[in-house]
Design a protein around this motif. Structure first.
Motif, PDB file in Angstrom:
ATOM      1  N   UNK A   1      -0.886   1.236   7.681  1.00 50.14           N
ATOM      2  CA  UNK A   1       0.447   1.457   7.115  1.00 50.14           C
ATOM      3  C   UNK A   1       0.572   0.984   5.671  1.00 50.14           C
ATOM      4  N   UNK A   2      -0.100  -0.101   5.284  1.00 51.73           N
ATOM      5  CA  UNK A   2       0.066  -0.522   3.887  1.00 51.73           C
ATOM      6  C   UNK A   2      -0.565   0.475   2.929  1.00 51.73           C
ATOM      7  N   UNK A   3      -1.487   1.307   3.423  1.00 51.95           N
ATOM      8  CA  UNK A   3      -2.125   2.311   2.580  1.00 51.95           C
ATOM      9  C   UNK A   3      -1.300   3.586   2.436  1.00 51.95           C
ATOM     10  N   UNK A   4      -0.218   3.725   3.191  1.00 52.69           N
ATOM     11  CA  UNK A   4       0.570   4.956   3.158  1.00 52.69           C
ATOM     12  C   UNK A   4       1.561   4.950   1.998  1.00 52.69           C
ATOM     13  N   UNK A   5       1.580   5.990   1.176  1.00 44.65           N
ATOM     14  CA  UNK A   5       2.570   6.080   0.094  1.00 44.65           C
ATOM     15  C   UNK A   5       3.986   6.025   0.649  1.00 44.65           C
ATOM     16  N   UNK A   6       4.832   5.266  -0.004  1.00 41.61           N
ATOM     17  CA  UNK A   6       6.206   5.129   0.448  1.00 41.61           C
ATOM     18  C   UNK A   6       6.456   3.888   1.287  1.00 41.61           C
ATOM     19  N   UNK A   7       5.371   3.264   1.763  1.00 41.62           N
ATOM     20  CA  UNK A   7       5.525   1.997   2.481  1.00 41.62           C
ATOM     21  C   UNK A   7       5.621   0.881   1.449  1.00 41.62           C
ATOM     22  N   UNK A   8       6.703   0.131   1.493  1.00 41.77           N
ATOM     23  CA  UNK A   8       6.959  -0.904   0.500  1.00 41.77           C
ATOM     24  C   UNK A   8       6.136  -2.159   0.769  1.00 41.77           C
ATOM     25  N   UNK A   9       6.155  -2.615   2.025  1.00 45.85           N
ATOM     26  CA  UNK A   9       5.397  -3.813   2.377  1.00 45.85           C
ATOM     27  C   UNK A   9       5.187  -3.839   3.889  1.00 45.85           C
ATOM     28  N   UNK A  10       4.163  -4.553   4.319  1.00 45.17           N
ATOM     29  CA  UNK A  10       3.866  -4.715   5.734  1.00 45.17           C
ATOM     30  C   UNK A  10       3.638  -6.188   6.042  1.00 45.17           C
ATOM     31  N   UNK A  11       3.749  -6.527   7.311  1.00 40.22           N
ATOM     32  CA  UNK A  11       3.391  -7.865   7.782  1.00 40.22           C
ATOM     33  C   UNK A  11       3.047  -7.756   9.256  1.00 40.22           C
TER      34      UNK A  11
ATOM     35  N   UNK B   1      -0.877  -9.857   0.354  1.00 38.85           N
ATOM     36  CA  UNK B   1      -2.146 -10.076  -0.343  1.00 38.85           C
ATOM     37  C   UNK B   1      -2.590  -8.867  -1.152  1.00 38.85           C
ATOM     38  N   UNK B   2      -2.152  -7.666  -0.751  1.00 38.01           N
ATOM     39  CA  UNK B   2      -2.609  -6.435  -1.412  1.00 38.01           C
ATOM     40  C   UNK B   2      -1.688  -6.039  -2.558  1.00 38.01           C
ATOM     41  N   UNK B   3      -0.387  -5.977  -2.309  1.00 38.67           N
ATOM     42  CA  UNK B   3       0.518  -5.459  -3.352  1.00 38.67           C
ATOM     43  C   UNK B   3       1.394  -6.520  -4.009  1.00 38.67           C
ATOM     44  N   UNK B   4       1.294  -7.759  -3.556  1.00 38.54           N
ATOM     45  CA  UNK B   4       2.025  -8.844  -4.193  1.00 38.54           C
ATOM     46  C   UNK B   4       3.515  -8.882  -3.912  1.00 38.54           C
ATOM     47  N   UNK B   5       4.015  -7.982  -3.081  1.00 39.38           N
ATOM     48  CA  UNK B   5       5.437  -7.976  -2.776  1.00 39.38           C
ATOM     49  C   UNK B   5       5.773  -8.997  -1.690  1.00 39.38           C
ATOM     50  N   UNK B   6       7.046  -9.302  -1.569  1.00 39.02           N
ATOM     51  CA  UNK B   6       7.474 -10.256  -0.560  1.00 39.02           C
ATOM     52  C   UNK B   6       7.491  -9.607   0.819  1.00 39.02           C
ATOM     53  N   UNK B   7       6.892 -10.290   1.784  1.00 33.81           N
ATOM     54  CA  UNK B   7       6.930  -9.841   3.176  1.00 33.81           C
ATOM     55  C   UNK B   7       8.199 -10.322   3.876  1.00 33.81           C
ATOM     56  N   UNK B   8       8.964 -11.137   3.190  1.00 37.30           N
ATOM     57  CA  UNK B   8      10.162 -11.746   3.773  1.00 37.30           C
ATOM     58  C   UNK B   8      11.421 -11.071   3.230  1.00 37.30           C
ATOM     59  N   UNK B   9      12.460 -10.951   4.057  1.00 38.73           N
ATOM     60  CA  UNK B   9      13.712 -10.386   3.563  1.00 38.73           C
ATOM     61  C   UNK B   9      14.371 -11.333   2.577  1.00 38.73           C
ATOM     62  N   UNK B  10      15.279 -10.787   1.733  1.00 43.45           N
ATOM     63  CA  UNK B  10      15.808  -9.411   1.759  1.00 43.45           C
ATOM     64  C   UNK B  10      14.867  -8.425   1.099  1.00 43.45           C
ATOM     65  N   UNK B  11      14.945  -7.175   1.571  1.00 41.91           N
ATOM     66  CA  UNK B  11      14.154  -6.090   1.010  1.00 41.91           C
ATOM     67  C   UNK B  11      15.051  -5.219   0.125  1.00 41.91           C
TER      68      UNK B  11
END
Length: 211
Positions: A61-71, A30-40
């Motif tokens: 964790x979603x606010x930390x730089x370098x974190x791609x996505x969370x779920x 919901x925040x960064x629009x990336x897929x929470x599902x694999x493949x990453x």
């Protein structure tokens, strides 16, 4: 999010039966629009962390730089594809967890572990503050055998730091990840959707010496 459920983990024989069908989610963060599902993306790593109620933990964790996505989801128990209600009974064996996908060229596992340790009290066993129940226990589930030495080192160092302050011993469970089950859609990035929602994160005030 308060619970007065079981403080004992079930066995494989006594755990709820669950189901074969996964909970359906959109799969879009919901925040960064990336897929929470694999493949990453190639080269990214994964770690699964539980530090009490997963709403505030995911935002950390979603606010930390370098974190791609969370779920957020459920892990560490027996029941396949559990619901939130089932997990909260304490009869699935699962903890509320955050699945963190990160780019190790931008943020290392030690930095994520430092945030993990400092954001909660890992000495409380089957609870986190007023959130009581086995689903709120502190856990680290690794996804790569190379992660384990770093996790063990951080566990030992933070345990020592807490004992030096007479705050008790770390009770955090550490194990290889066996399965991660995505939580219901409304739990995903909950605090972005509900800014005034409950966040139970509260650390001990003891800095983590992880290097």
């Amino acid at each position: 999010m308060l619970s007065q459920k079981s403080l004992e983990l079930p066995t494989a024989e006594t755990a709820l039966e669950g189901r074969d069908t996964p909970i359906r989610i959109s799969g879009t963060h919901h925040v960064n629009g990336r897929s929470m599902l694999p493949p990453f993306p190639e080269g990214h790593e994964e770690i699964v962390l539980g530090l009490g109620c997963f709403w505030g933990a995911e935002r950390l964790f979603w606010e930390m730089p370098g974190v791609y996505v969370t779920a957020v989801g459920y892990a560490g128990g027996y029941t396949p594809n559990p619901t939130y209600g089932e997990t909260c009974t304490g009869h699935t064996g699962h903890a509320e967890v955050v699945h963190v996908v990160f780019d190790p060229t931008e943020i290392g596992l030690p930095e994520l572990l430092r945030a993990f340790w400092e954001a909660h009290d890992p000495t409380q066993g089957m609870r986190q503050g007023n959130d009581i129940g086995s689903q709120y226990r502190s856990v680290i589930y690794t996804t790569d055998e190379l992660q384990r030495p770093l996790v063990d080192k951080s566990w030992q160092e933070y345990d020592q730091a807490l004992r030096q302050q007479d705050l008790g011993h770390v009770t955090t469970e550490v194990a290889p990840l066996e399965a991660f089950y995505y939580a219901e859609e409304y739990h995903q990035q909950y605090l972005a959707k509900n800014p005034a929602g409950y966040c139970g994160l509260k650390g001990t005030g003891v800095a983590c010496p992880v290097t």
